[in-house]
Scaffold this motif. Structure first.
Motif, PDB file in Angstrom:
ATOM      1  N   SER A  44      24.294   8.257  15.125  1.00  0.00           N
ATOM      2  CA  SER A  44      24.522   8.833  13.972  1.00  0.00           C
ATOM      3  C   SER A  44      25.888   9.518  13.894  1.00  0.00           C
ATOM      4  O   SER A  44      26.357   9.926  13.081  1.00  0.00           O
ATOM      5  CB  SER A  44      23.557   9.615  13.395  1.00  0.00           C
ATOM      6  OG  SER A  44      23.228  10.476  14.354  1.00  0.00           O
ATOM      7  N   ARG A  82      24.652   7.342   7.498  1.00  0.00           N
ATOM      8  CA  ARG A  82      24.658   8.242   8.374  1.00  0.00           C
ATOM      9  C   ARG A  82      23.635   9.457   7.763  1.00  0.00           C
ATOM     10  O   ARG A  82      23.638   9.671   6.383  1.00  0.00           O
ATOM     11  CB  ARG A  82      26.163   8.961   8.719  1.00  0.00           C
ATOM     12  CG  ARG A  82      26.874   7.874   9.447  1.00  0.00           C
ATOM     13  CD  ARG A  82      28.318   8.227   9.719  1.00  0.00           C
ATOM     14  NE  ARG A  82      29.203   7.373  10.542  1.00  0.00           N
ATOM     15  CZ  ARG A  82      29.222   7.352  11.820  1.00  0.00           C
ATOM     16  NH1 ARG A  82      28.844   8.289  12.536  1.00  0.00           N
ATOM     17  NH2 ARG A  82      30.096   6.454  12.237  1.00  0.00           N
ATOM     18  N   LEU A 108      19.180   4.390   8.180  1.00  0.00           N
ATOM     19  CA  LEU A 108      19.808   5.394   9.281  1.00  0.00           C
ATOM     20  C   LEU A 108      19.379   4.707  10.829  1.00  0.00           C
ATOM     21  O   LEU A 108      20.147   4.942  11.391  1.00  0.00           O
ATOM     22  CB  LEU A 108      18.938   6.654   8.809  1.00  0.00           C
ATOM     23  CG  LEU A 108      19.502   7.460   7.673  1.00  0.00           C
ATOM     24  CD1 LEU A 108      18.603   8.583   7.654  1.00  0.00           C
ATOM     25  CD2 LEU A 108      20.727   7.716   7.546  1.00  0.00           C
ATOM     26  N   ARG A 115      19.586  13.572  13.848  1.00  0.00           N
ATOM     27  CA  ARG A 115      20.471  12.558  14.382  1.00  0.00           C
ATOM     28  C   ARG A 115      19.455  11.407  15.068  1.00  0.00           C
ATOM     29  O   ARG A 115      18.465  11.361  15.029  1.00  0.00           O
ATOM     30  CB  ARG A 115      21.025  12.925  15.718  1.00  0.00           C
ATOM     31  CG  ARG A 115      20.283  13.950  16.607  1.00  0.00           C
ATOM     32  CD  ARG A 115      20.824  14.470  18.000  1.00  0.00           C
ATOM     33  NE  ARG A 115      19.890  14.923  18.950  1.00  0.00           N
ATOM     34  CZ  ARG A 115      20.633  15.147  19.896  1.00  0.00           C
ATOM     35  NH1 ARG A 115      21.777  15.003  20.488  1.00  0.00           N
ATOM     36  NH2 ARG A 115      19.498  15.488  21.017  1.00  0.00           N
TER      37      ARG A 115
END
Length: 243
Positions: A90, A75, A69, A80
């Protein structure tokens, strides 16, 4: 001291340096035949420039998921990932994520990830070819990073002609050839003997500090943990304690 807002726990950057990369309340859920697997649940952290962040935890704790990530290889289901230029990595379109990965992030993998038919220099050159860097500049940059990792004399050798430690050095050189400001490494010493692993660890620590790179390394190695500027510990997809 950490502060908590809702379900997000915000950890200030170690040493007070600004974060190059920030994770806010990251969740990642995978669907399986047996139901949903919650690989990450609300993980937050800041990754400052010039500092080594080590991610530790037992197998299945979410280390690789977190690195994927942070590096834009996956994602999140929730939360985020932010860059220091204000963009939310993201949430960017895929073409922009690819550009960030090419221009700002270097990756080092446990399995080395080298192309068997290419020489060490040619493997290192791959990211520059993808960026269409001119031939003369490619040659200069490849030579520079191979010297940096101590492999100048092995530039023409193919992976099968190199030791495990030398192959990992090629992987590190390939990660650095694009002059990234973020380095992500997943168990980079996992396949190496202890002496070779120590050499690779020394190299990663030195490069992080000398080149002012924001480095995130997943590892079980206690020696590397002891040299980290920040340790992030994961259990069952959650961050525990404060490293």
């Amino acid at each position: 001291m950490s502060t908590t807002t809702g379900e997000r726990t915000a950890y200030p950057p170690p040493g007070g340096r600004p974060a190059v990369l920030r994770a806010e309340a990251l969740h990642r859920t995978f669907g399986t035949g047996a139901g949903e697997v919650h690989a990450l649940a609300g993980v937050s952290l800041d990754v400052p420039a010039g500092q080594l962040t080590v991610v530790r935890g037992p197998s299945g704790s979410g280390k690789t998921t977190l690195l994927n990530l942070l590096g834009g290889l996956d994602r999140p289901t929730g939360g985020r990932v932010l860059l220091d230029d204000g963009r939310v990595l993201s949430e960017l379109p895929e073409k922009d994520v690819l550009a960030v990965r090419r221009e700002r992030i270097g990756y080092v993998f446990q399995s080395f990830g080298l192309v068997p038919v290419l020489s060490a220099a040619e493997n290192v050159e791959v990211p520059l070819r993808l960026r269409r860097v001119p031939v003369a500049e490619r040659a200069e940059r490849v030579a520079r990073v191979l010297e940096l990792v101590g492999l100048t004399r092995h530039a023409k050798q193919r992976p099968y002609e190199l030791s495990g430690g030398q192959q990992q050095r090629v992987g590190i050189a390939r990660a650095l050839v694009g002059d990234p400001d973020i380095l992500i490494a997943d168990e980079p010493t996992g396949q190496l003997d202890s002496e070779t692993a120590a050499t690779i660890m020394d190299l990663l620590v030195a490069l992080t500090h000398e080149r002012d790179i924001a480095s995130v390394v997943a590892t079980h190695d206690p020696v590397l943990m002891s040299r980290a500027d920040q340790v992030v510990e994961l259990h069952d997809g959650r961050r525990v304690g404060r490293g």
